[in-house]
Design a protein around this motif. Structure first.
Motif, PDB file in Angstrom:
ATOM      1  N   HIS B  73      -6.156   5.818  -5.395  1.00 55.07           N
ATOM      2  CA  HIS B  73      -6.150   7.430  -5.140  1.00 55.07           C
ATOM      3  C   HIS B  73      -4.804   8.074  -5.235  1.00 55.07           C
ATOM      4  CE1 HIS B  73     -10.483   7.577  -5.307  1.00 55.07           C
ATOM      5  NE2 HIS B  73     -10.352   6.695  -4.245  1.00 55.07           N
ATOM      6  N   PRO B  74      -4.330   8.799  -5.892  1.00 57.10           N
ATOM      7  CA  PRO B  74      -5.213   9.574  -7.239  1.00 57.10           C
ATOM      8  C   PRO B  74      -5.301   8.156  -8.322  1.00 57.10           C
ATOM      9  CG  PRO B  74      -2.964  10.158  -7.196  1.00 57.10           C
ATOM     10  CD  PRO B  74      -3.176   9.819  -5.871  1.00 57.10           C
ATOM     11  N   ARG B 179      -7.944  16.933  -2.587  1.00 59.81           N
ATOM     12  CA  ARG B 179      -9.452  16.815  -2.971  1.00 59.81           C
ATOM     13  C   ARG B 179      -9.819  15.339  -2.777  1.00 59.81           C
ATOM     14  NH1 ARG B 179     -11.240  15.460  -8.180  1.00 59.81           N
ATOM     15  NH2 ARG B 179     -13.335  16.160  -8.669  1.00 59.81           N
ATOM     16  N   ARG B 180     -11.238  15.293  -2.163  1.00 53.70           N
ATOM     17  CA  ARG B 180     -11.828  13.993  -2.095  1.00 53.70           C
ATOM     18  C   ARG B 180     -12.197  13.442  -3.210  1.00 53.70           C
ATOM     19  NH1 ARG B 180     -15.946  14.483   2.912  1.00 53.70           N
ATOM     20  NH2 ARG B 180     -16.182  12.517   2.299  1.00 53.70           N
ATOM     21  N   PRO B 181     -12.453  12.177  -3.331  1.00 52.25           N
ATOM     22  CA  PRO B 181     -13.094  11.467  -4.538  1.00 52.25           C
ATOM     23  C   PRO B 181     -14.637  12.002  -4.523  1.00 52.25           C
ATOM     24  CG  PRO B 181     -12.040   9.815  -3.187  1.00 52.25           C
ATOM     25  CD  PRO B 181     -11.678  11.171  -2.469  1.00 52.25           C
ATOM     26  N   THR B 232      -7.542  13.062  -7.020  1.00 54.02           N
ATOM     27  CA  THR B 232      -7.746  12.909  -5.749  1.00 54.02           C
ATOM     28  C   THR B 232      -6.565  12.960  -4.802  1.00 54.02           C
ATOM     29  OG1 THR B 232      -7.751  10.625  -6.420  1.00 54.02           O
ATOM     30  CG2 THR B 232     -10.009  11.742  -6.223  1.00 54.02           C
ATOM     31  N   ASP B 281     -11.526   9.072   1.549  1.00 47.64           N
ATOM     32  CA  ASP B 281     -12.766  10.036   1.293  1.00 47.64           C
ATOM     33  C   ASP B 281     -13.514  10.505   2.469  1.00 47.64           C
ATOM     34  OD1 ASP B 281     -14.572  11.448  -0.274  1.00 47.64           O
ATOM     35  OD2 ASP B 281     -15.872   9.868  -0.670  1.00 47.64           O
TER      36      ASP B 281
END
Lengths: 363, 363
Positions: B73-74, B179-181, B232, B281
């Motif tokens: 991530h990302p 932003r979360r997965p 992400t 996450d």
């Protein structure tokens, strides 16, 4: 908890730790026994200044460090008073600081006389090794201390035990402060500390209704303690606010202290950054509150199953504003394994947030 | 800078670093080349999730990680747009997001046509490898780019160069978000970013006079970027506020970003803590300001003699309220070696404090 500010400030920090754990995961960490002179002296060879996160390093080792020319803060002379509660009481009385009525007792007879003179109940303390309620006992008859007197006799020490009046107090306060070797001293706002079973459970910063006299007297006491005892670094003075409106010194901690954990998320300078600055004899940081109210709630014991991190998803979902501090210690009944800070404009709300979030980690 | 929040949260963080330095002083750190697949894959064997503090890890390695089942991530699909400015411009245009007029140019003729159509001056960029003003050139005639076209031809690439209109802007803004997965996204207040010589010099949070439309549009753009590109973690959208009151996307950074360093001392959740939460996450933290205004001033180059820490005594004496962040890098002209944050009620004062403190570290 000194590691984060050390990283931010680019200060190379090394940790001599007793066992594996979060601190021990850092490169510069050495695993070893702080009671072993050889270990401590070797560790000290590579550093500019030595400090502590507890007061239990033996005096003999501290003095060997000083003799070798190592900067030790706080120094052995000051630490002595945090290591021995009888010496602390003697010194504070000598300095004219307000303390509970106390006495050194070497026999059950002496203890009984103190009880008879002070309302029939008192707090008995072992002078050394007490911590989080350990080594402290409320007694109402001398024979309740037979085992402790026997233990003292067996140890061959002539120190005896410390007995103190059972203070009638309205609440407990704590005054956190920091002092540089060159003498400058700063004070954070005085806080209220709520104890349960002899262990700090919560801290409210600043202490409600403490502006004015209470804050002034608390800071005055801490300043007198620091200069009278030659304290360097961050230290905390735990105080009783008595029902007749006096402040009495309960305990001293010569290190960053649980009553100051709120500063990590509620003050311009956290006690851990300040301690680094103080022991390096750098100018001290501002100690104001970044928000009107901060609440700190300890995570005691931790979850019955799994680890703290297993509960993050739930706790963070419901409480996005709190700051979680996880010491990476294995959960164990009564053990301090972390704390939660919440800061904001509304005292009731921050207390609620911190308590409710901390509850996710205890069952 | 992810290490302090990782320590606070008890998250075991490991760092694959290119060379010795602050990060490399941590136990779990490995020294190695992120362009070497074997090094990265071996490092990844011991971790739950891989993230980055820059966007330069080759796509091929990223995809090998994903193929092995490592959480990245990302992810490579998103990082592609941070690695290649032409692909980024194409994708943003396709998503209907507001961008400067741009074109892919493969020859001097094509560049000259763009110049003729867009007021005779334009910004030319190499699609890859640019950073802090590097790989960016303002041109007013095609022959000023002869060397870059020759370099592209020599490399065997058919990509060409990116040319963009010279936007008339009032100021530069940056929208930081996470932003979360699983999709949740949060936005910090939009900030003003002041560039000097193509490098971020200062950030004011929130951007003055940004409440309402500007804040709404900036967050809307960042939200569209995140979902459109599948970002992400923490990311930043650098924006132009044009003289005719539009917001145009300038650059994307898919990582904690210089424009978000103010959050370390001015927001409930720092971008570094948030990035850890996002890539794991976990639920995202609150992004509000802890104080009305925060200013961040970069320390560029550092002192001509000695290191940043040599200046602590003076800087801290005069500026007890600022927070100093020292990356532990050797001073070098133009290099970002640290930054200073100041937060408080008065915008003029925090800007003054941050600038004046940062000045102690530059000469």
């Amino acid at each position: 908890m000194m590691v984060p500010p050390a990283v931010n400030l680019g200060i190379d920090i090394r940790v001599l730790a007793e066992a594996e754990g979060m601190a021990a995961q850092l490169a510069a960490t050495e695993i070893g026994d702080y009671r072993d002179a050889e270990t401590v002296l070797r560790f000290a060879d590579d550093v500019d200044v030595i400090t502590f996160d507890h007061e239990h390093v033996p005096q003999k080792i501290l003095r060997q460090l000083v003799d070798r020319g190592v900067a030790v803060h706080p120094g052995p002379d000051a630490l002595l008073y945090a290591q021995d509660k009888l010496l602390m009481r003697e010194k504070l009385s000598e300095l004219g600081l307000p303390v509970p009525i106390w006495a050194r007792v070497r026999t059950e007879d002496e203890l009984q006389r103190f009880l008879d003179d002070n309302g029939g109940r008192a707090v008995l303390k072992t002078p050394r090794g007490g911590y989080d309620g350990k080594g402290v006992r409320v007694v109402s008859a001398a024979h309740e201390a037979t085992d402790w007197f026997a233990a003292v006799a067996e140890s061959g020490s002539d120190d005896g035990l410390l007995v103190e009046e059972l203070v009638e107090f309205r609440r407990e306060l704590a005054q956190l402060a920091a002092r540089r070797p060159s003498g400058d001293i700063v004070f954070w706002p005085v806080v209220e500390s709520v104890q349960r079973d002899g262990v700090c459970a919560e801290v409210i910063a600043p202490a409600p209704a403490s502006a004015g006299r209470v804050a002034d007297v608390a800071a005055q006491i801490a300043g007198d303690v620091a200069s009278g005892l030659g304290v360097t670094g961050v230290f905390a003075v735990e105080l009783f606010e008595t029902t007749d409106d006096r402040l009495l010194v309960n305990e001293l901690a010569m290190r960053p202290h649980n009553s100051g954990h709120w500063t990590q998320d509620g003050s311009t300078t956290s006690q851990f950054e300040q301690h680094l600055r103080a022991v390096l004899d750098l100018p001290l940081g501002a100690t104001g509150c970044t928000q009107p109210h901060t609440a700190m709630v300890n995570i005691l014991g931790g979850p019955s199953v799994g680890t703290l991190t297993d509960r993050y998803a739930d706790a963070m979902e419901i409480h996005p504003t709190v700051k979680i501090h996880n010491y990476g210690k294995d959960p164990r009944p009564g053990r301090k394994v972390g704390h939660v800070n919440a800061a904001g404009d509304d005292l009731d709300d921050v207390v609620y947030q911190a308590r409710a979030a901390a509850a996710f980690f205890q069952d």
